[in-house]
Design a protein around this motif. Structure first.
Motif, PDB file in Angstrom:
ATOM      1  N   GLN A   1      -0.634 -12.473 -10.503  1.00  0.00           N
ATOM      2  CA  GLN A   1       0.124 -12.597  -9.523  1.00  0.00           C
ATOM      3  C   GLN A   1      -1.087 -13.425  -7.986  1.00  0.00           C
ATOM      4  OE1 GLN A   1       0.748  -8.717  -8.546  1.00  0.00           O
ATOM      5  NE2 GLN A   1       2.794  -8.595  -8.568  1.00  0.00           N
TER       6      GLN A   1
ATOM      7  N   PHE B   1      -4.194 -15.504   3.536  1.00  0.00           N
ATOM      8  CA  PHE B   1      -4.099 -16.631   2.906  1.00  0.00           C
ATOM      9  C   PHE B   1      -3.845 -17.686   3.624  1.00  0.00           C
ATOM     10  CE2 PHE B   1      -2.978 -12.396   0.519  1.00  0.00           C
ATOM     11  CZ  PHE B   1      -3.813 -13.025  -0.761  1.00  0.00           C
TER      12      PHE B   1
ATOM     13  N   ASP C   1      -6.238  -2.625 -10.937  1.00  0.00           N
ATOM     14  CA  ASP C   1      -4.981  -2.834 -10.498  1.00  0.00           C
ATOM     15  C   ASP C   1      -4.998  -1.648  -9.189  1.00  0.00           C
ATOM     16  OD1 ASP C   1      -5.953  -5.872 -10.603  1.00  0.00           O
ATOM     17  OD2 ASP C   1      -4.551  -5.337 -12.349  1.00  0.00           O
TER      18      ASP C   1
ATOM     19  N   GLY D   1      -7.188 -11.613  -3.196  1.00  0.00           N
ATOM     20  CA  GLY D   1      -5.938 -11.286  -3.869  1.00  0.00           C
ATOM     21  C   GLY D   1      -5.833  -9.968  -4.991  1.00  0.00           C
ATOM     22  N   ARG D   2      -6.831 -10.217  -4.974  1.00  0.00           N
ATOM     23  CA  ARG D   2      -7.713  -8.984  -5.731  1.00  0.00           C
ATOM     24  C   ARG D   2      -7.574  -8.055  -5.271  1.00  0.00           C
ATOM     25  NH1 ARG D   2      -8.606 -10.080 -11.143  1.00  0.00           N
ATOM     26  NH2 ARG D   2      -7.696  -8.271 -11.342  1.00  0.00           N
ATOM     27  N   ALA D   3      -8.773  -7.939  -4.657  1.00  0.00           N
ATOM     28  CA  ALA D   3      -8.683  -6.536  -3.315  1.00  0.00           C
ATOM     29  C   ALA D   3      -7.700  -5.800  -2.864  1.00  0.00           C
ATOM     30  CB  ALA D   3      -9.364  -6.902  -1.905  1.00  0.00           C
ATOM     31  N   LEU D   4      -6.421  -6.411  -2.685  1.00  0.00           N
ATOM     32  CA  LEU D   4      -5.087  -6.209  -2.222  1.00  0.00           C
ATOM     33  C   LEU D   4      -4.267  -5.451  -3.587  1.00  0.00           C
ATOM     34  CD1 LEU D   4      -3.844  -6.614   0.466  1.00  0.00           C
ATOM     35  CD2 LEU D   4      -3.426  -8.823  -0.289  1.00  0.00           C
ATOM     36  N   GLY D   5      -4.791  -5.449  -4.462  1.00  0.00           N
ATOM     37  CA  GLY D   5      -4.154  -4.798  -5.582  1.00  0.00           C
ATOM     38  C   GLY D   5      -3.052  -5.942  -6.810  1.00  0.00           C
ATOM     39  N   LEU D   6      -3.192  -7.245  -6.392  1.00  0.00           N
ATOM     40  CA  LEU D   6      -2.428  -8.474  -7.041  1.00  0.00           C
ATOM     41  C   LEU D   6      -3.263  -8.198  -8.327  1.00  0.00           C
ATOM     42  CD1 LEU D   6      -2.130 -10.979  -4.784  1.00  0.00           C
ATOM     43  CD2 LEU D   6      -0.557  -9.066  -5.060  1.00  0.00           C
ATOM     44  N   THR D   7      -2.192  -8.141  -9.262  1.00  0.00           N
ATOM     45  CA  THR D   7      -3.474  -8.899 -10.695  1.00  0.00           C
ATOM     46  C   THR D   7      -3.482 -10.052 -10.956  1.00  0.00           C
ATOM     47  OG1 THR D   7      -0.774  -9.537 -11.544  1.00  0.00           O
ATOM     48  CG2 THR D   7      -1.082  -6.692 -11.553  1.00  0.00           C
ATOM     49  N   HIS D   8      -4.055 -10.680 -12.091  1.00  0.00           N
ATOM     50  CA  HIS D   8      -4.588 -11.513 -12.141  1.00  0.00           C
ATOM     51  C   HIS D   8      -3.136 -12.972 -12.091  1.00  0.00           C
ATOM     52  CE1 HIS D   8      -6.873 -15.373 -13.677  1.00  0.00           C
ATOM     53  NE2 HIS D   8      -6.340 -15.289 -14.767  1.00  0.00           N
TER      54      HIS D   8
ATOM     55  N   PRO E   1      -0.604 -21.853  -5.104  1.00  0.00           N
ATOM     56  CA  PRO E   1       0.130 -22.313  -4.231  1.00  0.00           C
ATOM     57  C   PRO E   1      -1.247 -23.620  -2.828  1.00  0.00           C
ATOM     58  CG  PRO E   1       0.880 -20.226  -3.535  1.00  0.00           C
ATOM     59  CD  PRO E   1       0.026 -20.482  -4.772  1.00  0.00           C
TER      60      PRO E   1
ATOM     61  N   ASP F   1     -14.082  -1.022  -4.277  1.00  0.00           N
ATOM     62  CA  ASP F   1     -13.713  -1.655  -4.540  1.00  0.00           C
ATOM     63  C   ASP F   1     -13.161  -1.879  -5.993  1.00  0.00           C
ATOM     64  OD1 ASP F   1     -11.113  -1.960  -4.085  1.00  0.00           O
ATOM     65  OD2 ASP F   1     -11.637  -4.041  -3.416  1.00  0.00           O
TER      66      ASP F   1
ATOM     67  N   HIS G   1      -1.626 -20.323   3.316  1.00  0.00           N
ATOM     68  CA  HIS G   1      -0.577 -21.048   2.990  1.00  0.00           C
ATOM     69  C   HIS G   1       0.367 -20.114   3.327  1.00  0.00           C
ATOM     70  CE1 HIS G   1      -1.511 -18.838  -0.584  1.00  0.00           C
ATOM     71  NE2 HIS G   1      -0.415 -19.081  -0.966  1.00  0.00           N
ATOM     72  N   ARG G   2       0.710 -18.490   4.300  1.00  0.00           N
ATOM     73  CA  ARG G   2       0.936 -17.697   4.736  1.00  0.00           C
ATOM     74  C   ARG G   2       1.346 -17.105   5.560  1.00  0.00           C
ATOM     75  NH1 ARG G   2       3.117 -15.202   0.162  1.00  0.00           N
ATOM     76  NH2 ARG G   2       3.135 -15.899  -1.880  1.00  0.00           N
TER      77      ARG G   2
ATOM     78  N   VAL H   1       2.990  -5.406  -5.216  1.00  0.00           N
ATOM     79  CA  VAL H   1       2.245  -4.634  -5.265  1.00  0.00           C
ATOM     80  C   VAL H   1       2.871  -3.425  -4.931  1.00  0.00           C
ATOM     81  CG1 VAL H   1      -0.381  -2.801  -5.790  1.00  0.00           C
ATOM     82  CG2 VAL H   1      -0.179  -5.653  -4.809  1.00  0.00           C
TER      83      VAL H   1
ATOM     84  N   MET I   1       1.145 -16.251  -6.291  1.00  0.00           N
ATOM     85  CA  MET I   1       1.038 -15.888  -5.022  1.00  0.00           C
ATOM     86  C   MET I   1      -0.249 -17.098  -3.343  1.00  0.00           C
ATOM     87  SD  MET I   1       2.691 -12.211  -5.450  1.00  0.00           S
ATOM     88  CE  MET I   1       4.261 -12.069  -5.955  1.00  0.00           C
ATOM     89  N   VAL I   2      -1.726 -16.384  -4.463  1.00  0.00           N
ATOM     90  CA  VAL I   2      -2.401 -17.034  -3.593  1.00  0.00           C
ATOM     91  C   VAL I   2      -2.665 -18.390  -3.930  1.00  0.00           C
ATOM     92  CG1 VAL I   2      -5.215 -16.509  -3.190  1.00  0.00           C
ATOM     93  CG2 VAL I   2      -2.901 -14.382  -2.998  1.00  0.00           C
TER      94      VAL I   2
ATOM     95  N   ARG J   1      -7.158  -1.011  -6.973  1.00  0.00           N
ATOM     96  CA  ARG J   1      -7.374  -1.836  -5.684  1.00  0.00           C
ATOM     97  C   ARG J   1      -6.115  -1.207  -4.633  1.00  0.00           C
ATOM     98  NH1 ARG J   1      -8.836  -6.131 -10.017  1.00  0.00           N
ATOM     99  NH2 ARG J   1     -11.231  -5.737 -10.208  1.00  0.00           N
ATOM    100  N   ALA J   2      -5.855  -0.874  -5.086  1.00  0.00           N
ATOM    101  CA  ALA J   2      -3.863  -1.276  -4.269  1.00  0.00           C
ATOM    102  C   ALA J   2      -4.487   0.337  -3.355  1.00  0.00           C
ATOM    103  CB  ALA J   2      -2.433  -0.614  -5.473  1.00  0.00           C
TER     104      ALA J   2
END
Ligand SMILES: Nc1ncnc2c1ncn2[C@@H]1O[C@H](COP(=O)(O)OP(=O)(O)OP(=O)(O)O)[C@@H](O)[C@H]1O
Ligand SMILES: [Mg+2]
Lengths: 244, 284
Positions: free
Chosen positions: B192, A91, A75, B183-190, B200, A50, A93-94, A107, B196-197, A78-79
């Motif tokens: 993002q 997460f 990125d 977050g990164r594993a989901l493909g979000l950039t640094h 907050p 990954d 908070h979500r 993404v 978002m993670v 990983r997506a």
């Protein structure tokens, strides 16, 4: 063609080589179980795939693309891969629905309505429709892991990596998570999972790969590797797991 | 969710509830009685002390209070405006500074260094000096008058962002690293992942210290009087000269306390609640 092709991968932490020339091919729709003693390098291998850890040598191809090439976009890679770790996945908070749809929206740029629709569908499938608007701390450990798995496959990822997704769970909750993995397999998801659940590996995996000290020591169909191991090291490892 | 069916409590539970009600009533009564006695004692002590008439005349003169009100109140509105602008500015600027300090990689070294130097410098520099430098330096530099509604907020933002940025950074570092990895594993950039993670969750963790900084800003906004603006403090000073006693200062002080009080209570309540949550085990 293989979905995933790991070719001669080396990885060290300091002067300690944790992966020592790993080769591994994973075909489309195949489920591969990684087994091995604690510290044998299972998690490290999944992290290099990954791109959460950089390899020291060797190559990793995902759908034919060399993802270890420094020119590859990490990125973007990983997506294409879904990952679930042992714990701390969601997460806090979500809401559950937000967790599942975040990747789709942020993404993959799926519009909110569409993402919500797909997220709700997915939660329905994993039996969490009632909890869509709950926050993760209101869910049991098993429900949290199911939500994490739903999130990892929400965007139709090519490959799903699972790192001991049941080891932080009560024995009673393990079953529901494994059941979900079994369903994903039935849908044709390509999965590489590190696990200590030998019975589950035997049941669900198409192939079992035994890692020892950073090397692939033995691999093959579960019945052979777990039932009639050829390598003495495999036998020694299994003897500790399946005392009989 | 299914409604719990109505169940008649057992006699034991009925008795326990009655006992708890009696206990509550009793402690309310005891509390009220002791407060009254205590307040009466203090009031008597003050009112019959030999110096009281003079103190009342200098600090609590009702005529001066009413007379000073319009001007002090107008000044106070200026403080509120400056405060409002500053809070928004600090929120934005401090977040940017905190973000710069989290950047990794050699390219960002200058940005990281500047951000660190900034927080070090302005946490050490007294606000009053910043106010003088900004308040007289900027108009001098531009060779023209600059409104207090610009100068005041600029000085407050420069100073407070240094504190708030450090608080936010501490919050960012307190978020479990696995959250960033997830977050990164989901493909979000640094960026993002941070937005978002991590942020907050970080802000939630540091809400009480952030609110403390906000409270001290509510008071420090009174320092803009050194810029020559007629805010509540300066207005009180003028009125003091008019009335020949210090009641206008007390009036201005009361206004600041009334402004800060709800925030102080809220901060206390929030910290207590967060502490309780941590003790229970709290969210993962
Ligand atoms: N970030 C790191 N820094 C230094 N050493 C590490 C790091 N991550 C892992 N290691 C070491 O690498 C080795 C392999 O770790 P890894 O997590 O891959 O094992 P594992 O097979 O997943 O074990 P387990 O079954 O206990 O999860 C271990 O000896 C570990 O101490
Ligand atoms: Mg591991």
């Amino acid at each position: 063609m293989s979905v995933l092709s790991v070719q001669g991968v080396w990885k060290s932490y300091g002067d300690r080589a944790v992966l020592r020339g790993i080769d591994l091919e994973v075909a489309a729709h195949e489920v591969v179980a990684l087994i091995g003693a604690s510290g044998s390098g299972k998690s490290t291998l999944l992290k290099t795939i990954d791109l959460l850890e950089r390899v020291d040598d060797g190559r990793i191809l995902l759908g034919g693309d060399d993802i270890t090439d420094p020119r590859a976009d990490p990125d973007g890679v990983r997506a294409r891969i879904g990952v679930v770790f042992q714990s701390y996945n969601l997460f806090p908070h979500r809401t559950i629905l937000d967790n599942v749809t975040l990747g789709l929206r942020a993404v993959h740029r799926v519009p909110r309505d569409e993402a919500t629709r797909r997220g709700a569908e997915l939660l329905e499938r994993v039996g969490l429709a009632d909890h869509a608007s709950a926050y993760p701390d209101r869910l049991s450990g098993g429900q949290q892991q199911r939500a994490a798995i739903a999130r990892a496959v929400a965007a139709g990822q090519e490959l799903l990596l699972l790192d001991e997704v049941t080891s932080a769970l009560d024995p009673l909750l393990v079953g529901e998570v494994l059941e979900l993995v079994r369903e994903l397999k039935a849908d044709g998801t390509t999965i590489v999972m590190a696990t200590h659940e030998m019975a589950f590996a035997r049941d669900v995996a198409d192939r079992v790969v035994f890692l020892d000290a950073g090397e692939v020591c033995e691999q093959g169909p579960p019945a052979q590797v777990l039932g009639a191991p050829r390598e003495p090291r495999t036998r020694a490892f299994l003897a500790r797991f399946l005392p009989s | 969710m299914t409604a719990t069916e109505a169940r008649r409590p057992s006699p034991i539970e009925v008795e326990r509830q009655a006992f708890r009600r009696r206990q509550t009533a009793r402690s309310v009564l005891v509390g009220a009685a002791s407060t009254i006695v205590f307040a009466a004692a203090i009031a008597l002590l003050i009112l019959f002390s030999p110096g009281w008439p003079k103190v009342q005349q200098s600090f609590f003169d009702p005529v001066a209070w009413v007379g000073a009100w319009p001007r002090v109140w107008d000044g106070f509105l200026l403080n509120l405006q400056v405060l409002g602008i500053s809070v928004v500015g600090v929120a934005v600027f401090a977040t940017i500074i905190a973000f710069l300090r989290t950047l990794r990689g050699a390219v960002w070294f200058p940005a990281r260094f500047l951000a660190a130097a900034y927080t070090d410098l302005f946490r050490g520099l007294p606000l009053i000096i910043v106010l003088y430098l900004v308040g007289f330096g900027i108009p001098g530099l531009l060779q023209q008058r600059v409104p207090v509604l610009v100068l005041g907020p600029v000085a407050l933002i420069i100073t407070y962002s240094a504190y708030v940025a450090e608080v936010i950074r501490a919050g960012i570092e307190a978020v479990h690293p696995s959250q960033r990895i997830a977050g990164r594993a989901l493909g979000l950039t640094h960026g993002q992942t941070l937005r978002m993670v991590v942020l907050p969750q970080a802000i939630r963790k540091v809400t009480p210290p952030l609110m403390n900084d906000f409270i001290s800003m509510q008071k420090d906004v009174g320092l803009i009087s050194v810029l020559g603006a007629v805010d509540a403090v300066r207005a009180a000073q003028i009125e003091t000269a008019t009335w020949g006693n210090f009641t206008p200062y007390v009036l201005a002080g009361v206004l600041f306390v009334v402004l800060a009080w709800p925030m102080i209570r809220l901060t206390d309540w929030l910290s207590a609640r967060m502490q309780r949550r941590e003790q229970v085990g709290g969210a993962a």
